[in-house]
Write an enzyme that holds these catalytic residues in place. Sequence first.
Site, PDB file in Angstrom:
ATOM      1  N   HIS A 472     -74.055   2.181   9.836  1.00 22.82           N
ATOM      2  CA  HIS A 472     -74.024   1.075  10.801  1.00 22.82           C
ATOM      3  C   HIS A 472     -73.158   1.315  12.032  1.00 22.82           C
ATOM      4  O   HIS A 472     -73.364   0.675  13.082  1.00 22.82           O
ATOM      5  CB  HIS A 472     -73.533  -0.200  10.092  1.00 22.82           C
ATOM      6  CG  HIS A 472     -74.023  -1.459  10.726  1.00 22.82           C
ATOM      7  ND1 HIS A 472     -74.323  -1.582  12.067  1.00 22.82           N
ATOM      8  CD2 HIS A 472     -74.277  -2.686  10.190  1.00 22.82           C
ATOM      9  CE1 HIS A 472     -74.734  -2.803  12.326  1.00 22.82           C
ATOM     10  NE2 HIS A 472     -74.715  -3.504  11.213  1.00 22.82           N
ATOM     11  N   TYR A 588     -72.814 -16.930  10.402  1.00 18.61           N
ATOM     12  CA  TYR A 588     -72.875 -15.826  11.381  1.00 18.61           C
ATOM     13  C   TYR A 588     -74.340 -15.475  11.632  1.00 18.61           C
ATOM     14  O   TYR A 588     -75.080 -15.188  10.706  1.00 18.61           O
ATOM     15  CB  TYR A 588     -72.147 -14.612  10.795  1.00 18.61           C
ATOM     16  CG  TYR A 588     -72.083 -13.364  11.647  1.00 18.61           C
ATOM     17  CD1 TYR A 588     -70.860 -12.917  12.133  1.00 18.61           C
ATOM     18  CD2 TYR A 588     -73.211 -12.599  11.935  1.00 18.61           C
ATOM     19  CE1 TYR A 588     -70.767 -11.743  12.888  1.00 18.61           C
ATOM     20  CE2 TYR A 588     -73.140 -11.453  12.700  1.00 18.61           C
ATOM     21  CZ  TYR A 588     -71.919 -11.029  13.172  1.00 18.61           C
ATOM     22  OH  TYR A 588     -71.829  -9.885  13.923  1.00 18.61           O
ATOM     23  N   THR A 601     -73.226  -6.457  19.882  1.00 21.41           N
ATOM     24  CA  THR A 601     -73.588  -7.762  19.323  1.00 21.41           C
ATOM     25  C   THR A 601     -72.533  -8.818  19.638  1.00 21.41           C
ATOM     26  O   THR A 601     -71.402  -8.509  20.013  1.00 21.41           O
ATOM     27  CB  THR A 601     -73.741  -7.684  17.789  1.00 21.41           C
ATOM     28  OG1 THR A 601     -72.488  -7.280  17.215  1.00 21.41           O
ATOM     29  CG2 THR A 601     -74.836  -6.722  17.400  1.00 21.41           C
TER      30      THR A 601
END
Length: 772
Positions: A472, A588, A601
């Site tokens: 990630h 979230y 993000t």
Amino acid sequence: MAEAHQAVAFQFTVTPDGIDLHLSHEALKQVYLSGLRSWKKRIRRYRNGILTGVYPASPSSWLFVVVAVIATMYARVDPSLGMIEKIRDHLPTNGYLSNQSESILSGLLFSTGLWVALVFTMRQTLKLLLSYHGWMFIEHGKPPPSVKIWMLLVKIFSGRKPLTYSFQTSLPRLPVPILKDTMRRYLESVQPLLDSEQFKRMQALARDFELNMGPRLQWYLKLKSWWATNYVSDWWEEYVYLRGRGPIMVNSNYYAMDYLYIIPTWKQAARAGNTIHAMLLYRRKLDREEIGPLMGQSAIPMCSYQYERMFNSNRIPGIETDTLQHLKDSKHIAVFHKGRYFKVWLYHSGRLLKPCEIQLQMQKILDDTSLPQPGEEKLAALTAGDRVPWAKARHSFFSQGRNKMALEIIEKAAFFVTLDDTEQGFRKEDPVVSLDDYAKSLLHGKCYDRWFDKSLSFIVFKNGKIGLNAEHSWADAPIIGHLWESTLATDQFQLGYTEEGNCKGEPNSRIPPPQRLQWDINEPCQEVIMKSLSVAQQLADDVDFHSFPFDNFGKGLIKRCRISPDAFVQMALQLAHYRDKGTFCLTYEASMTRLFREGRTETVRSCSSQATKFVLAMMDPTQMCEQKLKLFKLAAEKHQSLYRHAMTGAGIDRHLFCLYVVSKYLGVESPFLKEVLSEPWKLSTSQTPHQLLELVDLNKFPEYVSSGGGFGPVADDGYGVSYIMVGETLINMHISSKYSSSETDSHRFGKHFQQAMLDILALFNLDKKPGK
């Protein structure tokens, strides 16, 4: 062996008559072709660097300006208002050039300077235009004349045929929000989650921070925003991802699934051949910058920075922090099958291997009956467990000799491939269990059959089903989604298979076979591997995953309600969560900030006051349907507003995160920031966007629907929810939680979500309205 002979360009023997050379023409040919390919790649990168450097202009525009200026000079017109003559007077020619040559040289220098000034002006004008984000807050389909003019100017200054990174220097920087605005938005977001006393306390903490410590931290953050390309991204990558010392498997890595219903071929090697080749074609396009930037509203460019480290990348473990290793190129992949590791070359005779040739290589690995070496089978468990033991083991056992060489082959591979010995995918006779098992296999597998440190771990199952596990830290899900959509479409609609299920074409039988990696893993190292495996298996066994297609309706019907499909799903998730737990929680939702350079993000806090009022109304049997619908529309509008603010740099959480990092650098403690950063996200959600809609016509091929992808739970007693809206009639859901929590149950939550979707739709009474 033939392959060993071909790997050596020449051999020599010493004789009484001198040294006798034995040249291998095939090896010399391969060396020549490899060098030729490298030089072509360098030239192409240099060319693309020039094209990107002058965009939105082009090198040919320089020639046009030069010719125009020289032509006006010959017509005895001075376009420079005397500057050409001044340049001529200062030329250090010392009489070596004629008057005509001096005039041409002066005109050339002036026109070059004029062209550079024009390029700079165009770029700055485009950056100024892209700094306007008011278009996001205008009702869809009803732009005022001013916005239409702005959009026209953007298209004019955006140039033609942009390369992948053409807009990077024209994108605006992510702005630092005003501290007062962030405090106000934060308090507004937590008010529905706190009682009156808790909220008063939080108000006091926020007020104290805003008046005292906050302005000092804000000053440093603004200073960074002026100096750095993006004031968030580097700290986000380091502190959220690379400094985490726990396992990245489940906790950080995420996955992507194959088509939901279709398996193009049941032959494992053939599916591997086509899809690996498709991924390499994508990599080649990326190297050549032939993948156009993602455009919003068909005109607004998004940042392409995250594509840079998609291939040839690996996460290197460290004691305190990991690092990302990225190579400009890699000519091989690493393949795992039944506990053995192999190196497979991707090029032969200066060209990329054809799908049928990759199939042949994969088949050789599948047919290999050799046993794993001691410690080899479960070696990858090191990448699945805690980071510190892996960092120490890497230094102690893999820093020299054959272990170092073998590890470098894996870490420097274009990507990692697992030829899995299990069968996965959707089964009509058992849809629930089959998809849940498929998701868990992609998320963690056996904990030792994926190399979780690689940017991409590609999995090909025994029955031809495929999937992807992604690290990630280097990029977010939409980047992987772009690659994955391209790979699936290329596999089926461009490459295809024969009637027997094999890759098309005839392979070259002279290609060297896969190379088995050699290890020397001693018992102390094997003990570390088994400890890491134990940690990873405990984590994997605790994952409660539920993946399912919601096919009652999709975004097509939602749009008939004149509601944002994402807001519709988010409100359904709020209702489902309340029905599941009887309480509201900090929620979230990931939003992208790629309208800005190097943007990643931002968080959308979906559990707003408007959302909670709607949910409570839905739980109240005395409330009228009209009132529930009114509250739902208000909640959906609020959600859309929050999403738009997040996308345009006016979010809450990245700003507070960076203020917290600054406080740590300054060595000061903020009770407010400490409390904010410790709040758990018990409902973490993300929508996977469908980006390459033109590749597959779902009206023509309705069975080729994507399954999307998912991730593990963020909180021990919370849910992780990922969803993708496919076509107009399908939403694929991926829900994760932990068995160890008595508060959660992924299947129970899935049922609540499905019922919530149906209950919200019923508010609109679409069956009583004429279709549109």
